[in-house]
Motif scaffolding. Structure first.
Motif, PDB file in Angstrom:
ATOM      1  N   ASN A 230       0.788  -1.221   0.000  1.00 46.44           N
ATOM      2  CA  ASN A 230       0.000   0.000   0.000  1.00 46.44           C
ATOM      3  C   ASN A 230       0.819   1.269   0.000  1.00 46.44           C
ATOM      4  N   LEU A 231       1.958   1.223  -0.673  1.00 48.32           N
ATOM      5  CA  LEU A 231       2.814   2.405  -0.743  1.00 48.32           C
ATOM      6  C   LEU A 231       2.685   3.004  -2.137  1.00 48.32           C
ATOM      7  N   SER A 232       2.783   4.321  -2.206  1.00 50.44           N
ATOM      8  CA  SER A 232       2.818   4.906  -3.539  1.00 50.44           C
ATOM      9  C   SER A 232       4.245   4.807  -4.062  1.00 50.44           C
ATOM     10  N   ILE A 233       4.405   5.083  -5.351  1.00 55.55           N
ATOM     11  CA  ILE A 233       5.709   4.845  -5.957  1.00 55.55           C
ATOM     12  C   ILE A 233       6.046   5.967  -6.934  1.00 55.55           C
ATOM     13  N   VAL A 234       7.308   6.377  -6.930  1.00 60.35           N
ATOM     14  CA  VAL A 234       7.787   7.388  -7.865  1.00 60.35           C
ATOM     15  C   VAL A 234       9.030   6.846  -8.553  1.00 60.35           C
ATOM     16  N   ALA A 235       9.068   6.907  -9.877  1.00 58.78           N
ATOM     17  CA  ALA A 235      10.266   6.507 -10.619  1.00 58.78           C
ATOM     18  C   ALA A 235      11.185   7.715 -10.736  1.00 58.78           C
ATOM     19  N   GLU A 236      12.441   7.554 -10.349  1.00 58.23           N
ATOM     20  CA  GLU A 236      13.418   8.646 -10.378  1.00 58.23           C
ATOM     21  C   GLU A 236      14.208   8.637 -11.683  1.00 58.23           C
ATOM     22  N   GLY A 237      14.568   9.802 -12.163  1.00 55.56           N
ATOM     23  CA  GLY A 237      15.492   9.892 -13.288  1.00 55.56           C
ATOM     24  C   GLY A 237      14.908   9.425 -14.607  1.00 55.56           C
ATOM     25  N   VAL A 238      13.628   9.678 -14.816  1.00 53.84           N
ATOM     26  CA  VAL A 238      12.994   9.324 -16.092  1.00 53.84           C
ATOM     27  C   VAL A 238      13.429  10.323 -17.163  1.00 53.84           C
ATOM     28  N   GLU A 239      14.027   9.806 -18.229  1.00 54.18           N
ATOM     29  CA  GLU A 239      14.612  10.691 -19.247  1.00 54.18           C
ATOM     30  C   GLU A 239      14.006  10.521 -20.633  1.00 54.18           C
ATOM     31  N   THR A 240      13.371   9.381 -20.906  1.00 54.09           N
ATOM     32  CA  THR A 240      12.891   9.138 -22.274  1.00 54.09           C
ATOM     33  C   THR A 240      11.419   8.735 -22.310  1.00 54.09           C
ATOM     34  N   GLU A 241      10.865   8.923 -23.494  1.00 52.54           N
ATOM     35  CA  GLU A 241       9.479   8.552 -23.733  1.00 52.54           C
ATOM     36  C   GLU A 241       9.288   7.041 -23.588  1.00 52.54           C
ATOM     37  N   ASP A 242      10.287   6.269 -24.021  1.00 52.04           N
ATOM     38  CA  ASP A 242      10.218   4.810 -23.896  1.00 52.04           C
ATOM     39  C   ASP A 242      10.111   4.385 -22.439  1.00 52.04           C
ATOM     40  N   GLN A 243      10.870   5.058 -21.589  1.00 55.14           N
ATOM     41  CA  GLN A 243      10.797   4.738 -20.159  1.00 55.14           C
ATOM     42  C   GLN A 243       9.398   5.057 -19.618  1.00 55.14           C
ATOM     43  N   VAL A 244       8.865   6.192 -20.038  1.00 59.77           N
ATOM     44  CA  VAL A 244       7.509   6.561 -19.609  1.00 59.77           C
ATOM     45  C   VAL A 244       6.516   5.480 -20.019  1.00 59.77           C
ATOM     46  N   GLY A 245       6.601   5.039 -21.268  1.00 55.12           N
ATOM     47  CA  GLY A 245       5.690   4.030 -21.778  1.00 55.12           C
ATOM     48  C   GLY A 245       5.771   2.734 -20.998  1.00 55.12           C
ATOM     49  N   LEU A 246       6.995   2.308 -20.773  1.00 51.78           N
ATOM     50  CA  LEU A 246       7.206   1.045 -20.071  1.00 51.78           C
ATOM     51  C   LEU A 246       6.724   1.117 -18.628  1.00 51.78           C
ATOM     52  N   LEU A 247       7.013   2.242 -17.962  1.00 49.96           N
ATOM     53  CA  LEU A 247       6.588   2.393 -16.571  1.00 49.96           C
ATOM     54  C   LEU A 247       5.066   2.355 -16.461  1.00 49.96           C
ATOM     55  N   LYS A 248       4.400   3.014 -17.387  1.00 48.03           N
ATOM     56  CA  LYS A 248       2.934   2.999 -17.357  1.00 48.03           C
ATOM     57  C   LYS A 248       2.413   1.582 -17.555  1.00 48.03           C
ATOM     58  N   GLU A 249       3.053   0.845 -18.469  1.00 48.71           N
ATOM     59  CA  GLU A 249       2.668  -0.557 -18.667  1.00 48.71           C
ATOM     60  C   GLU A 249       2.825  -1.356 -17.379  1.00 48.71           C
ATOM     61  N   MET A 250       3.829  -0.965 -16.597  1.00 44.65           N
ATOM     62  CA  MET A 250       4.110  -1.665 -15.351  1.00 44.65           C
ATOM     63  C   MET A 250       3.280  -1.115 -14.188  1.00 44.65           C
ATOM     64  N   ASN A 251       2.315  -0.239 -14.514  1.00 45.74           N
ATOM     65  CA  ASN A 251       1.454   0.362 -13.485  1.00 45.74           C
ATOM     66  C   ASN A 251       2.176   1.272 -12.517  1.00 45.74           C
ATOM     67  N   CYS A 252       3.194   1.947 -13.004  1.00 47.14           N
ATOM     68  CA  CYS A 252       3.830   3.000 -12.218  1.00 47.14           C
ATOM     69  C   CYS A 252       3.497   4.308 -12.913  1.00 47.14           C
ATOM     70  N   PHE A 253       2.840   5.219 -12.198  1.00 46.57           N
ATOM     71  CA  PHE A 253       2.323   6.417 -12.865  1.00 46.57           C
ATOM     72  C   PHE A 253       2.952   7.723 -12.425  1.00 46.57           C
ATOM     73  N   ASN A 254       3.798   7.662 -11.398  1.00 50.53           N
ATOM     74  CA  ASN A 254       4.430   8.894 -10.934  1.00 50.53           C
ATOM     75  C   ASN A 254       5.923   8.882 -11.234  1.00 50.53           C
ATOM     76  N   ALA A 255       6.412  10.022 -11.711  1.00 53.08           N
ATOM     77  CA  ALA A 255       7.818  10.075 -12.106  1.00 53.08           C
ATOM     78  C   ALA A 255       8.417  11.452 -11.895  1.00 53.08           C
ATOM     79  N   GLN A 256       9.735  11.419 -11.810  1.00 48.95           N
ATOM     80  CA  GLN A 256      10.524  12.636 -11.686  1.00 48.95           C
ATOM     81  C   GLN A 256      11.698  12.432 -12.641  1.00 48.95           C
ATOM     82  N   GLY A 257      12.067  13.445 -13.385  1.00 43.55           N
ATOM     83  CA  GLY A 257      13.208  13.256 -14.272  1.00 43.55           C
ATOM     84  C   GLY A 257      13.287  14.304 -15.356  1.00 43.55           C
TER      85      GLY A 257
END
Ligand code: C2E
Ligand code: CA
Ligand code: CA
Ligand code: CA
Length: 279
Positions: A230-257
């Protein structure tokens, strides 16, 4: 011969001299840097990748040294931890970040929570909770707008003490994120016992997300574990559109980068806020 080394030796030595001079300069000049107004905060947005909305900001220290120019926090934080200057420094960060949010509020901007980093050395101080609360009281700050980021390795340092402080913070309504997650070795049971709200997946995994199967597997595991706990999650250091796409597929929706934004001075960040709503 001893007094007459090879040019390679002399070159190496000169370099080492240069860097140790710089090191000594940092050590000598850190104390008083706040009073001389050489410290500054930059702010980096945390984004909701689905909506493109800014959901928070992280305050990051910058030291504008008169001779050396901008010094990276990666270089001076360890120096500050060693000398103890980290404690007044991070209290300055807290105060400055909270004052900034209040100022944005005064300007009518719809503000988001600000996250401040707390070092292991500071976390271990018996007075930390009290000094955070004193600053909050003095500024009459809404604790819903404050978050603390503590690295996984700092949280591993003295588990009993950490749990105690985190419980106090939670009671006061202050959210805590575990920073650089995946680089330490916290056990599932320890994670479960910690009153935290969020895991920040370390940049090293995001970096290799699209190229390295292992990093991808680790990120996937962290995301599903966070959901279980039950923890929220933030992906750090997101730099590319491909990373954004993959993270969303993996159900991670918050990012910084950098894909969204680099850390920036407050005047620049203010332009990212939704404009004030008009009645
Ligand atoms: P951190 O807490 O993990 O902060 C994120 C760092 O990653 C920042 O570096 C940020 O500029 C950088 N970053 C963000 N997005 C990207 C990206 O897409 N690509 C790349 N390559 N980098 C990205 P910064 O500002 O240089 O800070 C470095 C570290 O210094 C921070 O890492 C944090 O550990 C420390 N630091 C900064 N301010 C403070 C502070 O007030 N207290 C403490 N204890 N540490 C601080
Ligand atoms: Ca951080
Ligand atoms: Ca709260
Ligand atoms: Ca981090």
């Amino acid at each position: 011969a001893k007094q007459n080394g090879s040019s390679q030796y002399r070159f190496y030595d000169a370099q080492r001299d240069q860097s140790s001079i710089e090191q000594i300069t940092l050590e000598n000049d850190l104390e008083g840097s706040i009073a001389r107004q050489e410290m500054q905060l930059y702010y980096q947005p945390k984004m909701d990748m689905r909506t493109g909305e800014m959901i928070g900001v992280e305050a990051l220290l910058r030291w504008n040294h008169p001779q050396l120019g901008m010094v990276s926090p990666a270089r001076f934080i360890p120096v500050a931890e060693k000398s103890g200057y980290i404690v007044p420094l991070e209290l300055w960060v807290l105060r400055t970040a909270m004052s900034q949010v209040k100022q944005w509020e005064t300007e009518g901007l719809s503000v988001v929570p600000v996250a401040v980093n707390i070092s292991q050395v500071h976390l271990m101080k018996p007075t930390i909770f009290e000094s955070i609360m004193d600053t909050i009281t003095e500024l009459q700050f809404d604790t819903d707008l404050l978050e603390l980021e503590i690295t996984e390795s700092a949280m591993m340092y003295n588990e009993e003490h950490v749990i105690h402080i985190l419980n106090d913070l939670r009671k006061a309504g202050i959210a805590v994120s575990m920073d650089d997650f995946g680089t330490g070795y916290s056990s599932l049971s320890y994670l479960q016992s910690l009153p935290i709200e969020c895991l920040k997946i370390d940049r090293s995994f995001i970096n290799k997300l699209t190229t390295d199967k292992d990093s991808r597997a680790i990120a996937e595991m962290i995301i599903s574990m966070a959901r279980q706990l039950n923890l929220s999650i933030v992906a750090e250091g997101v730099e590319t559109e491909d990373q954004v796409g993959l993270l969303k597929e993996m159900n991670c929706f918050n990012a910084q980068g950098y894909f969204y934004s680099k850390p920036m001075p407050p005047e620049e960040l203010a332009q990212q806020f939704a404009p004030p709503s008009r009645a």
